[in-house]
Design an enzyme around this catalytic site. Sequence first.
Site, mmCIF file in Angstrom:
data_model
loop_
_atom_site.group_PDB
_atom_site.id
_atom_site.type_symbol
_atom_site.label_atom_id
_atom_site.label_comp_id
_atom_site.label_asym_id
_atom_site.label_seq_id
_atom_site.Cartn_x
_atom_site.Cartn_y
_atom_site.Cartn_z
ATOM 1 N N CYS A 30 40.521 83.550 -44.330
ATOM 2 C CA CYS A 30 39.543 83.577 -44.065
ATOM 3 C C CYS A 30 39.338 83.247 -42.465
ATOM 4 O O CYS A 30 39.846 82.279 -42.443
ATOM 5 C CB CYS A 30 38.045 83.314 -44.881
ATOM 6 S SG CYS A 30 37.668 84.860 -46.506
ATOM 7 N N TYR A 169 44.675 92.865 -54.271
ATOM 8 C CA TYR A 169 44.041 91.538 -54.631
ATOM 9 C C TYR A 169 43.091 91.278 -55.627
ATOM 10 O O TYR A 169 42.193 92.059 -55.905
ATOM 11 C CB TYR A 169 43.164 91.158 -53.542
ATOM 12 C CG TYR A 169 42.336 90.165 -52.973
ATOM 13 C CD1 TYR A 169 43.019 88.470 -53.443
ATOM 14 C CD2 TYR A 169 41.204 89.670 -52.615
ATOM 15 C CE1 TYR A 169 42.649 87.505 -53.471
ATOM 16 C CE2 TYR A 169 41.124 88.662 -52.184
ATOM 17 C CZ TYR A 169 41.585 87.748 -52.901
ATOM 18 O OH TYR A 169 40.594 86.045 -52.433
ATOM 19 N N HIS A 173 38.332 85.105 -58.167
ATOM 20 C CA HIS A 173 37.464 84.986 -58.715
ATOM 21 C C HIS A 173 36.919 86.224 -58.381
ATOM 22 O O HIS A 173 35.547 85.914 -58.470
ATOM 23 C CB HIS A 173 37.114 84.059 -59.455
ATOM 24 C CG HIS A 173 37.141 83.443 -60.809
ATOM 25 N ND1 HIS A 173 37.668 81.967 -60.453
ATOM 26 C CD2 HIS A 173 37.543 84.050 -62.578
ATOM 27 C CE1 HIS A 173 38.827 81.853 -61.916
ATOM 28 N NE2 HIS A 173 37.493 83.351 -62.750
ATOM 29 N N ASP A 265 42.661 76.772 -55.810
ATOM 30 C CA ASP A 265 43.699 77.082 -54.509
ATOM 31 C C ASP A 265 43.895 76.591 -53.498
ATOM 32 O O ASP A 265 44.510 75.662 -53.281
ATOM 33 C CB ASP A 265 43.555 78.755 -54.551
ATOM 34 C CG ASP A 265 44.533 79.524 -53.551
ATOM 35 O OD1 ASP A 265 45.591 78.686 -53.532
ATOM 36 O OD2 ASP A 265 43.915 80.427 -52.805
#
Lengths: 688, 688
Positions: A30, A169, A173, A265
Site C-alpha cells: 500500500c 489474493y 487475514h 508479514d
Amino acid sequence: MVNDKYSILFEPLKIGPVTARNRFFQVPHCTGMGHLRPKADAATRAIKAEGGWAVVCNQETEIHPSSDLTPFPEGRLWDSRDIPALRLMTDAVHAHGALAAVELVHNGNHASNLSSRAPVFAPSDMAVDNIIPKQAKGMDKSDIRALRRWHRDAARRAKTAGFDIIYVYAGHHMTLPQHFLLPNMNNRMDEYGGPLENRIRLIRELLEETKDEVGDTCAVAFRFAVDEMSGADGMQASEEGRAVVEILAELPDLWDVNVSDWSNDSATSRFMPNEGYQTPYIEFVKQVTTKPVVAVGRLTSPDRMVSMIKRGVTDFIGAARPSIADPFLPQKIQTGRIEEIRECIGCNICVASDNMGVPIRCTQNPTMGEEWRRGWHPEKIETKGKETEALVVGAGPAGLECAMQLAKRGYEVTLAEACADLGGRAVLEGSLHGLSSWKWVADHRIYDLQQRGNVKTFSQSLITAQDISDLAIPNVFLATGAKWRRDGVGRSSRRAITTDPNMTVLTPDDMMSGQLPPSGPILIYDDDQIYLAGVLADHLSSAGYEIIFATPATNVSPWTENTLEQAQIQRTLIKRGVKLILGKTLTQIYADHAQLSCIYSKSEQPVEMASILLVTERRRKTELYDILRKNSDDTPFKKLKLIGDAEAPGLIADAVFSGHMAARHFEKSQSTIEREYFRREIIALEGN
Amino acid sequence: MVNDKYSILFEPLKIGPVTARNRFFQVPHCTGMGHLRPKADAATRAIKAEGGWAVVCNQETEIHPSSDLTPFPEGRLWDSRDIPALRLMTDAVHAHGALAAVELVHNGNHASNLSSRAPVFAPSDMAVDNIIPKQAKGMDKSDIRALRRWHRDAARRAKTAGFDIIYVYAGHHMTLPQHFLLPNMNNRMDEYGGPLENRIRLIRELLEETKDEVGDTCAVAFRFAVDEMSGADGMQASEEGRAVVEILAELPDLWDVNVSDWSNDSATSRFMPNEGYQTPYIEFVKQVTTKPVVAVGRLTSPDRMVSMIKRGVTDFIGAARPSIADPFLPQKIQTGRIEEIRECIGCNICVASDNMGVPIRCTQNPTMGEEWRRGWHPEKIETKGKETEALVVGAGPAGLECAMQLAKRGYEVTLAEACADLGGRAVLEGSLHGLSSWKWVADHRIYDLQQRGNVKTFSQSLITAQDISDLAIPNVFLATGAKWRRDGVGRSSRRAITTDPNMTVLTPDDMMSGQLPPSGPILIYDDDQIYLAGVLADHLSSAGYEIIFATPATNVSPWTENTLEQAQIQRTLIKRGVKLILGKTLTQIYADHAQLSCIYSKSEQPVEMASILLVTERRRKTELYDILRKNSDDTPFKKLKLIGDAEAPGLIADAVFSGHMAARHFEKSQSTIEREYFRREIIALEGN
C-alpha cells in the site's frame, strides 16, 4: 558490469505468458495514495521500475463496492471509470521496462463498506474485522456467484488497464479467499465449508476463472499466507499451509508466499531484527510446485539473495519495504554499488502512513511519495546555483541528510557536530534495546559524506554564534535538534508539574547519554504516547531495573498500533514484569512518590518510586538560531534556516525529510517552492 | 399560511450587507464529504435550502496546506482550484433562495498536516492535538503575518466562489484563533500573549481584514465558543467569554456562539437529554452586542424557538443536527406540519461518520448524504409501479421505514409485528437508561403510518410461512431482526465458550424484554465494543445491581469515541461503582465464576459472579425467510427480501437505511439500482 557473484539475480525468468527481466520483484504494498492520488501513486511505482525492479505491483485493489475500504485510499477497480487512473501506472512502469502487476482484492469482513453501504460479506455470519457497528452476512450461493463474476470482470478491466500480472489474493487475514480457507472463519455446511477441498474451492474457482479470462496474455499470481503464526490455533506451513500449495501447485503462474497476519508479514526490526525471517515458513513451497516463487523478509543483502535462489528457496527476491527505502536497490547491485544501498531499517513508518490513511513516508528515503508532487527523485538532485558554500550545524538525521544532499548538489559543505559521534538521535535512540538498525540512518549518510571531496566534517565541535561569524559562510542550516523536557509539560498538562527537588527526575536524553538511574523503582511517565517511552521501559527493564509505567493512554505506546507493534510492545513489557498503570495523568512529584490522577474520574493514586523518567514533550534547541537571527542586521547571512527537530520535533523520518527539503529548496524561488507544496490531486467535477 | 404563533420565525433579518429570509440558520457542520465529495456535499446543502433554511453554511474549510486535516475530508480552499467545487454549493443553495456561508479555518495544532507535511502551528511550542508523532511550532511574527495573509486570500476566494457570509472561526478547541485566546495554549511574551487584549489580537485582525477584503458584499460572521465547560480551569461564559464579546461586540456582522469542546457543543441525548442546553451559557451575548446572534442546542420545538427569540436569547435558530434529521424543518413549521418533523434523537451518528472520515449518516433521515449519489429526496419518493400490494413482516426500524416509504409510494401495505408494541429495537433500546429519545425513531414512523389509508398494521401477530401463503401478497419484505447470541461467539472467539449450565447466562434481549437478573454481582462481558454493553452497565447499575464490566477493549465502549461519548460513559460507570476489567477476553464460564484472559499476556483471571450478561454478537433471524425461500417454487412471490438487521446487523441507522432503500428499489431494474450504487466522485487526471 554485473559482478559475477550476483549475475544469477539478473537472469530473466518466465511467469506464465510474460517474462521478468531479472529476479527483483516488488510485491504488492500500500501507499496511502491509491485511488485518491493516482498520479502520485503511478510516479512512485515508476521510480521502482526505473531503479531496476523487474516486476512492480500496485496495492490491494478493490473489485467491487462491497469491498470498500473508505477512508483508506487503496487501489480501486470497481468499474471501467477506474481504468484510466491505473493506466497511468502501467504506462509508467512499462516505460522503464518492468512488468506491472495488480493485486485484485475482495476484503470480505475486513472492509466495512462505510462509503458504499453495501452489505459486508464473510464465509459465515460474523462481526466485521474493525471496531465498527456492523456484522457481515454469511454469503449465500448467489453471493458467491456474484463475487466470482466481480473478480472476473475486474481481471478483464485490469488487463485493459495494461497489467501484465493479475493477482488472486489470500493473505494478511484481509481477504475473502483466505477467510474461506480458515476453519475459524468458515463454518459453512455446503461445498464451500468443511474439509480443505471445500474451503479451497473459492480460491480454485477464482484462479481458474482469472486464467480463463486473461490468461492468454497475463500471468495469474497467487498471493498466499502459508502460516498464521499462531501455532496449532491457526493455519500452519507444515500442515494445511503446505496442503494448499500441494493441491493448487501448478494452477497459478506464480506463487507469492508469506506469513499472516500483516504484523507478522511486515514485522519490524524491533521484534524481528534479522532479514530473511520468513524463510523457514516458505522454503517448502518450491519443493511442491514447478512454478516460480517469490518470497519476502526485508531482504537487502545481495549475498543472501543469491544464496536464497541458489538454495532453491525462491526464484524471485520479493520486497516491499526494501524497495521503498531504496527503489534503486537492483540497479545498485547490478552496477556494483552495494555500499550505496539505503537499507530498510524496519521501522514501519511506511505501514503507519497507510494505517493513518495518508501518503507513504519512509525514514530512509525522504523522496518516497514525493516523486510526483514535488518532482523528487531518490538518486538525482539539481546542481547548485550561484552560491558556493553552506554550513550545517548538527549532524543528526536532519543535518546529515541536508549536508549530503547539499554536497550532491555541489556546494562546499561544512558540517559541525557538538558530540563525538555523528548521527544525533538516530545513534542515540539506536543504542536502545531493539532499535539498533536505526543507526543505519546515520551510517548510510556518513558513508556517503566520506566519499565526497566537498565536505568537511567536524565532530565534537560545539559551535557558537561567534564561530559562525568567523567562518563567514553565508548559508547556514541549523539542525540543532530538541531536548526532552524535564518539567512535565506535555499533552496532558500545559503547566509545569510541581516537583520536590529531592526526587531524581530523568529524561530520555539522560538515558540515551548513558546516565544510570539511581537504584530502586523507576516510574516512567509517558505523556508522549508514541514509541520512545515503551522502548525505554523495555531497555531499562531488560537491564534489570524495576519499572512502573504510567500513561494517560489506555494502552502502552498507542501510536504504535500504526506500525503494527502495539500488542507486541505491551506483551513484552508485561512479560518483563513492568507494572502498568494506564489511563492516569501525573499531577505532582513528591520526594518519594508521585501522584497520579484517573483521566475519567480524577481519583488520585500515589505511586512510590526512587526516580521518575518523564517522556512528555520536547523543547526545540533554537538558542543559536535566536542569537544569529537577532544579529541578522550585522551578519552576512543569505540563508539562515532551522531544520529537523529544531524547527518542529517529529519522527526521525520527519527530520530526514526536513533536511532533504531544505537542501532541495536552497536557492529556489519562493514561487517554485509553493508550487510543489500545492501540487495535488482533486476531484473531477464533470461526469458522474 | 404561517401560524401566527410562529410568524416571528419567518421574519427576515439583515446580517451586514445581506439579508436572511427567515430565522432558520444551519450552522457549519461537517459532512465527511467536503473536498473529496463536492457534488454530494453541494446536494446535501441544497436540500437544506430547499427545506426552508435561510442560511446554509458549509463546514470548516482549510485555508492553507498548513491546516491539512487529511485523511478527513473537510472543506478546502487552499487556492483558486478549489473554487469551482465550492461554487457547486453556493449555486445550489442560491437556487433555493438561501444564503450560503463558508467557515474558514486554520486548525493550528488540531491539524496534523500528514499529507502536506507543512510545519504545524500553535501559539506556543506544543504537541499536536492528536496522538501523532509531531509537535507544533510556536508561531513567530512572520508566521502570524503569513496566517493573516492566507486568511485574507481565502476570504477573497470564498467571495469569488459565491459565498454570502464568511466566518472567522474560534471554537471547538480546533482553531488557531481560539488557541491564541486560551491562556492554557498561549504563553507568548509578545503582543499576542499575556492579557486578554493581546490574546484577542489575532481574532480582531482576522475580523478586520476579512471585513476589509470582502465586507462590501459579504457578511463576516464570528463563531465563538464562550465557555470551555471546564469551570475555572478554562474559559467561562461569565468571565473571559463575556469579555471577548464585550471587546469585539460590534466588529462582526453576526455572532454564532456555542460552547467548547465539540463533545460539549454536540452533546448527545444520552448525557444531555433536553434541547436548548446551551442557553444558560450564551444568553448574555445579545445583551452585549446589537449584532444578530445565532445559538444552537439541538432545537426542534417551534414553541421554544419562538420563546428564545422573544426573550431575546437569540435572533436566529441555529441548527446542525436538527437540520440533518429534518432538512425540511423550517418548511414544516411554516406550513403547519409540526407533527411531521423528524426530530433529531441526539445519537451523534452524524458526528461519528465525520470522525470515521466517511460520508454523513443519520438515524432519523436515511436520505442524508444520499441526495446526489442515489438521487434521494427526504420528502419525495417515486410513485409505485405496476405492483399494488406489499407485506412487511416486523415493525422495527427497518420494517417501519420500509412500510412508511412503500405506503408513500402508493402500495397497499400490510405490516405485521409479533410483539405488542411497534418499534422493535428502537423501543427496546429506548427503554434503557439514557436512550429514551431513540423511541422517536418509531414514534415518527408510527404517526406517519396512522395518517395513511393504505396501511394495515397488525401487532402481536407472529406470522408464519403458512400465514404468508394464505395472505397471497406477492411482495414480502422481512424485517425480522436479530437476536444477541447466548454462546459467547463474537469478535474474540469464533467458537462457543464452554459454559456450566448452573450459571445464569443473560443477553441484552433478556434485559430489554424486562427479565430481572438474579441477585448478586452481574458480569457484563462486552465483546461487541460498540455502545450497548456500556448502556446496559449504566442501566443495571443505576437500578442497583452490582456490575463487573469486562471487555477485550482497553476502554469502555471504544466505538463511542466516534460519537464523542466515550470519556463520559467511562466516567459515569466509574462513578456508579462499576468494576472495570479491561483488555481481557472471556475463556470459560463456570458455575460461580468466569475465567478471563489478558489479551496481551494470556494470563488468566477468575471473576466471581451470580450471572453473566453476554454482549458479543447478534444472530440474524432468518427462519421465516429460509422457509419461504425453500418453498419458492410453489409460492407466488415476486419479491422476497430480507431487510435491516435480518440482512446484516448494524446500527439503527443502518436498519432504517436498509428499509428505506428496499422501498426505493422495489420495482426498479437491477441496472438502475447498480447505477446508484456506483455513482461516485473520482480524481481528475488532467491538470495538476
